[in-house]
Design a protein around this motif. Structure first.
Motif, PDB file in Angstrom:
ATOM      1  N   ALA A 121      28.395  41.542  35.910  1.00 58.07           N
ATOM      2  CA  ALA A 121      27.621  40.380  36.363  1.00 58.07           C
ATOM      3  C   ALA A 121      27.656  40.276  37.881  1.00 58.07           C
ATOM      4  N   LEU A 122      28.839  40.474  38.456  1.00 58.25           N
ATOM      5  CA  LEU A 122      28.972  40.364  39.912  1.00 58.25           C
ATOM      6  C   LEU A 122      28.111  41.415  40.614  1.00 58.25           C
ATOM      7  N   ASP A 123      28.124  42.622  40.073  1.00 65.89           N
ATOM      8  CA  ASP A 123      27.334  43.692  40.675  1.00 65.89           C
ATOM      9  C   ASP A 123      25.867  43.317  40.783  1.00 65.89           C
ATOM     10  N   ARG A 124      25.369  42.687  39.707  1.00 62.16           N
ATOM     11  CA  ARG A 124      23.958  42.296  39.711  1.00 62.16           C
ATOM     12  C   ARG A 124      23.653  41.317  40.835  1.00 62.16           C
ATOM     13  N   TYR A 125      24.647  40.470  41.158  1.00 61.32           N
ATOM     14  CA  TYR A 125      24.424  39.451  42.204  1.00 61.32           C
ATOM     15  C   TYR A 125      24.958  39.918  43.557  1.00 61.32           C
ATOM     16  N   GLY A 126      25.004  41.187  43.770  1.00 56.91           N
ATOM     17  CA  GLY A 126      25.358  41.719  45.088  1.00 56.91           C
ATOM     18  C   GLY A 126      26.847  41.686  45.397  1.00 56.91           C
ATOM     19  N   ASN A 127      27.653  41.694  44.359  1.00 54.36           N
ATOM     20  CA  ASN A 127      29.097  41.707  44.519  1.00 54.36           C
ATOM     21  C   ASN A 127      29.612  40.623  45.476  1.00 54.36           C
ATOM     22  N   PRO A 128      29.355  39.353  45.139  1.00 55.35           N
ATOM     23  CA  PRO A 128      29.766  38.262  46.036  1.00 55.35           C
ATOM     24  C   PRO A 128      31.281  38.049  45.992  1.00 55.35           C
ATOM     25  N   PRO A 129      31.822  37.349  47.008  1.00 51.79           N
ATOM     26  CA  PRO A 129      33.238  36.985  46.927  1.00 51.79           C
ATOM     27  C   PRO A 129      33.488  36.132  45.686  1.00 51.79           C
ATOM     28  N   ILE A 130      34.568  36.405  45.015  1.00 55.82           N
ATOM     29  CA  ILE A 130      34.871  35.632  43.806  1.00 55.82           C
ATOM     30  C   ILE A 130      36.294  35.121  43.873  1.00 55.82           C
ATOM     31  N   PHE A 131      36.434  33.817  43.699  1.00 58.20           N
ATOM     32  CA  PHE A 131      37.769  33.215  43.659  1.00 58.20           C
ATOM     33  C   PHE A 131      38.333  33.316  42.245  1.00 58.20           C
ATOM     34  N   VAL A 132      39.570  33.802  42.188  1.00 56.82           N
ATOM     35  CA  VAL A 132      40.219  34.025  40.902  1.00 56.82           C
ATOM     36  C   VAL A 132      41.526  33.243  40.877  1.00 56.82           C
ATOM     37  N   ASP A 133      41.751  32.533  39.802  1.00 57.07           N
ATOM     38  CA  ASP A 133      43.052  31.892  39.634  1.00 57.07           C
ATOM     39  C   ASP A 133      44.069  33.016  39.434  1.00 57.07           C
ATOM     40  N   SER A 134      44.893  33.236  40.456  1.00 59.34           N
ATOM     41  CA  SER A 134      45.776  34.400  40.430  1.00 59.34           C
ATOM     42  C   SER A 134      47.159  34.062  39.906  1.00 59.34           C
ATOM     43  N   THR A 135      47.325  32.825  39.392  1.00 59.39           N
ATOM     44  CA  THR A 135      48.668  32.426  38.968  1.00 59.39           C
ATOM     45  C   THR A 135      49.014  33.051  37.619  1.00 59.39           C
ATOM     46  N   GLY A 136      50.256  33.358  37.424  1.00 58.59           N
ATOM     47  CA  GLY A 136      50.767  33.825  36.127  1.00 58.59           C
ATOM     48  C   GLY A 136      49.984  34.995  35.570  1.00 58.59           C
ATOM     49  N   ALA A 137      49.413  34.798  34.379  1.00 59.47           N
ATOM     50  CA  ALA A 137      48.683  35.872  33.691  1.00 59.47           C
ATOM     51  C   ALA A 137      47.491  36.359  34.498  1.00 59.47           C
ATOM     52  N   GLY A 138      47.031  35.545  35.457  1.00 60.70           N
ATOM     53  CA  GLY A 138      45.876  35.934  36.266  1.00 60.70           C
ATOM     54  C   GLY A 138      46.168  37.065  37.242  1.00 60.70           C
ATOM     55  N   GLU A 139      47.411  37.204  37.618  1.00 61.71           N
ATOM     56  CA  GLU A 139      47.770  38.168  38.671  1.00 61.71           C
ATOM     57  C   GLU A 139      47.309  39.608  38.366  1.00 61.71           C
ATOM     58  N   PRO A 140      47.676  40.181  37.199  1.00 61.68           N
ATOM     59  CA  PRO A 140      47.232  41.556  36.927  1.00 61.68           C
ATOM     60  C   PRO A 140      45.710  41.678  36.837  1.00 61.68           C
ATOM     61  N   VAL A 141      45.051  40.641  36.314  1.00 60.38           N
ATOM     62  CA  VAL A 141      43.594  40.694  36.210  1.00 60.38           C
ATOM     63  C   VAL A 141      42.980  40.656  37.603  1.00 60.38           C
ATOM     64  N   PHE A 142      43.553  39.802  38.431  1.00 62.30           N
ATOM     65  CA  PHE A 142      43.099  39.730  39.816  1.00 62.30           C
ATOM     66  C   PHE A 142      43.194  41.116  40.460  1.00 62.30           C
ATOM     67  N   GLU A 143      44.347  41.763  40.249  1.00 62.80           N
ATOM     68  CA  GLU A 143      44.540  43.095  40.839  1.00 62.80           C
ATOM     69  C   GLU A 143      43.543  44.098  40.271  1.00 62.80           C
ATOM     70  N   ALA A 144      43.313  44.006  38.962  1.00 61.63           N
ATOM     71  CA  ALA A 144      42.376  44.936  38.328  1.00 61.63           C
ATOM     72  C   ALA A 144      40.961  44.735  38.879  1.00 61.63           C
ATOM     73  N   LEU A 145      40.571  43.463  39.091  1.00 67.74           N
ATOM     74  CA  LEU A 145      39.244  43.191  39.651  1.00 67.74           C
ATOM     75  C   LEU A 145      39.137  43.773  41.053  1.00 67.74           C
ATOM     76  N   HIS A 146      40.212  43.596  41.797  1.00 68.82           N
ATOM     77  CA  HIS A 146      40.267  44.119  43.147  1.00 68.82           C
ATOM     78  C   HIS A 146      40.092  45.633  43.127  1.00 68.82           C
ATOM     79  N   LYS A 147      40.863  46.280  42.252  1.00 66.59           N
ATOM     80  CA  LYS A 147      40.806  47.748  42.159  1.00 66.59           C
ATOM     81  C   LYS A 147      39.414  48.205  41.727  1.00 66.59           C
ATOM     82  N   ALA A 148      38.771  47.404  40.866  1.00 64.61           N
ATOM     83  CA  ALA A 148      37.440  47.781  40.378  1.00 64.61           C
ATOM     84  C   ALA A 148      36.376  47.605  41.460  1.00 64.61           C
ATOM     85  N   GLY A 149      36.805  47.109  42.635  1.00 63.06           N
ATOM     86  CA  GLY A 149      35.871  47.016  43.757  1.00 63.06           C
ATOM     87  C   GLY A 149      35.238  45.641  43.905  1.00 63.06           C
ATOM     88  N   CYS A 150      35.693  44.659  43.133  1.00 60.39           N
ATOM     89  CA  CYS A 150      35.151  43.297  43.300  1.00 60.39           C
ATOM     90  C   CYS A 150      35.766  42.662  44.545  1.00 60.39           C
TER      91      CYS A 150
END
Ligand SMILES: Nc1ncnc2c1ncn2[C@@H]1O[C@H](COP(=O)(O)OP(=O)(O)OP(=O)(O)O)[C@@H](O)[C@H]1O
Ligand SMILES: [Mg+2]
Length: 453
Positions: free
Chosen positions: A306-335
């Protein structure tokens, strides 16, 4: 030593006059009252601290063999506000009467009008052991609503019994806790020992009325009513207003010349992952996705798609607790993932920002029939005021808040270079690349002002 003369009495008006202090009518009423329990629940900057400091000084000047009074607050810093005011005035006008002034002990001893000794000490209620001991002639409590009820009942009011002492409790109203109960005893057909006052900040003629109006615009309404109007806000209520008026938007396909921002609230145990994408300026929601019960890898792919379609905009992610690894994965995926670490303070700031945007119609939500869950959740979202005046904002039990958080993250300001409050938003891996935010049209001035302190 002079012998104390019991026939002497302090003429408070003349004393205040000699110090150059002219109480405004609200303060005058407090000074004139002879109730042994006085409760001043007024707006910020009303003149509470000044009034209490003067009352404490006047008490210390009363002709007496010996007297002792305390200035108490939830923390030393707060107790210091009244205490410093007292010390400052004593140093300026009553230097010849100062017998002891111990900075580190926060202890001041003055020779009173009949030559007796009057002691004033500052105490912090976060250290209840220091509140044990002697009987008191008077106590001033600043920010009283924020004191635990046990401190007032168990420590302070007992200290006053031996000497039939008085208490002056000053505070901005905060919730309907123990102070509100004392306040009520001082109203109407009141308990004769109690007298209480409640007034907005504007009663202080020394305050600039225009500044109050600026605050009215700046603060969420509920905060303004409590802080400046001096209202005791009910225990709970709706957080967001103006939802329906803002819910007029349609879904919209990505546009080449538009810049976007996004927010995602990641599913925890039983709730949903919600992605919101909005145009940056003005803020208009154009896309959302809401799903649960799929594995993290698929979730990340779906968000990234979805982000790619909208030009890969900055996205705020709740990085607390369980969010941390997902945040990192999104980062690694180029978001362009930006961590928003949740604490009670940062969550409050995030919600307040959305409250303001809605109140000022500075965000467009999707129509109720396009995204019904969002409207339901926003309307149900409530605040509760705790006993100590702390405000908590949550979905009522049994209801979700993931749409609210996702929208609030998408409504958060983009990070412009330099306008980066690391205590609230942090970016754990590396500083955002310059080019990433080069398109930001919103300026730092858009930062909620209470974040800058
Ligand atoms: N009678 C007065 N004469 C002159 N200035 C006053 C008077 N009363 C208050 N002020 C001034 O108004 C301002 C606010 O006063 P004060 O700090 O006592 O208010 P407060 O209600 O304790 O505020 P806060 O809610 O921030 O603790 C201060 O600058 C103070 O010096
Ligand atoms: Mg004060």
């Amino acid at each position: 030593m002079t012998t104390p003369d019991a026939r002497l009495r302090l003429d408070k008006d003349a004393f205040f006059d000699s110090l150059g202090y002219r109480p405004h009518p609200g303060q005058q009423a407090v000074h004139r009252s002879d109730a042994s329990r006085r409760i001043v629940a007024c707006g910020v900057r009303w003149g509470k601290t000044k009034c209490a400091a003067m009352e404490g000084l006047a008490a210390a000047m009363e002709p007496k063999d010996k007297s002792i009074g305390w200035v108490v607050a939830p923390t030393y810093d707060l107790a210091d506000r009244v205490y410093r005011e007292i010390v400052f005035i004593a140093a300026e006008h009553l230097r010849h009467r100062i017998e002891v002034m111990k900075e580190n002990e926060r202890r001041l001893v003055l020779r009173n009008l009949s030559g007796g000794l009057s002691e004033i000490r500052a105490k912090s209620a976060d250290n209840p052991v220091s509140l044990l001991g002697e009987g008191l002639d008077w106590v001033v409590v600043d920010e009283a609503a924020r004191l635990k009820p046990a401190i007032w009942q168990g420590h302070l009011s007992q200290r006053l019994l031996d000497k039939n002492g008085w208490a002056l409790l000053i505070s901005t109203p905060a919730g309907k806790g123990w102070l509100y109960e004392l306040f009520l005893r001082g109203q109407g057909e009141r308990d004769p020992d109690h007298e209480s006052w409640n007034a907005p900040s504007a009663q202080n003629p020394h305050l600039d009325a225009a500044l109050i109006e600026v605050e009215r615009d700046r603060l969420p309404e509920r905060v303004f009513r409590q802080e400046y109007m001096g209202e005791f806000i009910e225990g709970s209520g709706a957080v967001f207003r103006g939802i329906r008026e803002c819910a007029i938007g349609e879904l919209e396909e990505p546009k080449e010349d538009e810049s976007y921002v996004a927010g995602v609230d990641l599913a925890k145990v039983a709730d949903y992952t919600v992605l919101t994408i909005a145009t940056r300026s003005p803020r208009r929601i154009v896309y959302f996705d809401r799903f649960n019960k799929i594995d993290w890898t698929s979730q990340i792919a779906r968000i990234q798609g979805a982000l790619d379609r909208y030009g890969n905009p900055p996205i705020f992610v709740d990085s607390t607790g369980a969010g941390e690894p997902v945040f990192e994965a999104l980062h690694k995926a180029g978001c362009n993932a930006l961590a928003y670490a949740f604490t009670s303070r940062s969550k409050g700031a995030l919600i307040d920002n959305l409250v303001l945007r809605l109140e000022r119609r500075e965000i467009e939500l999707l129509r109720g029939d396009v995204w019904p869950e969002a409207i339901e959740e926003l309307e149900a979202f409530e605040y509760t005021v705790g006993e100590t005046g702390n405000v908590r904002m949550n979905a009522p039990s049994g209801l979700h808040d993931d749409c609210v958080i996702s929208i609030a993250l998408a409504a958060w300001h983009p990070i412009s270079e330099g306008g980066f409050d690391v205590s609230v938003v942090r970016e754990p891996h590396r500083r955002p690349r310059r080019d990433l935010f080069a398109r930001a049209t919103d300026s730092e001035a858009e930062l909620p002002p209470w974040l800058r302190d």
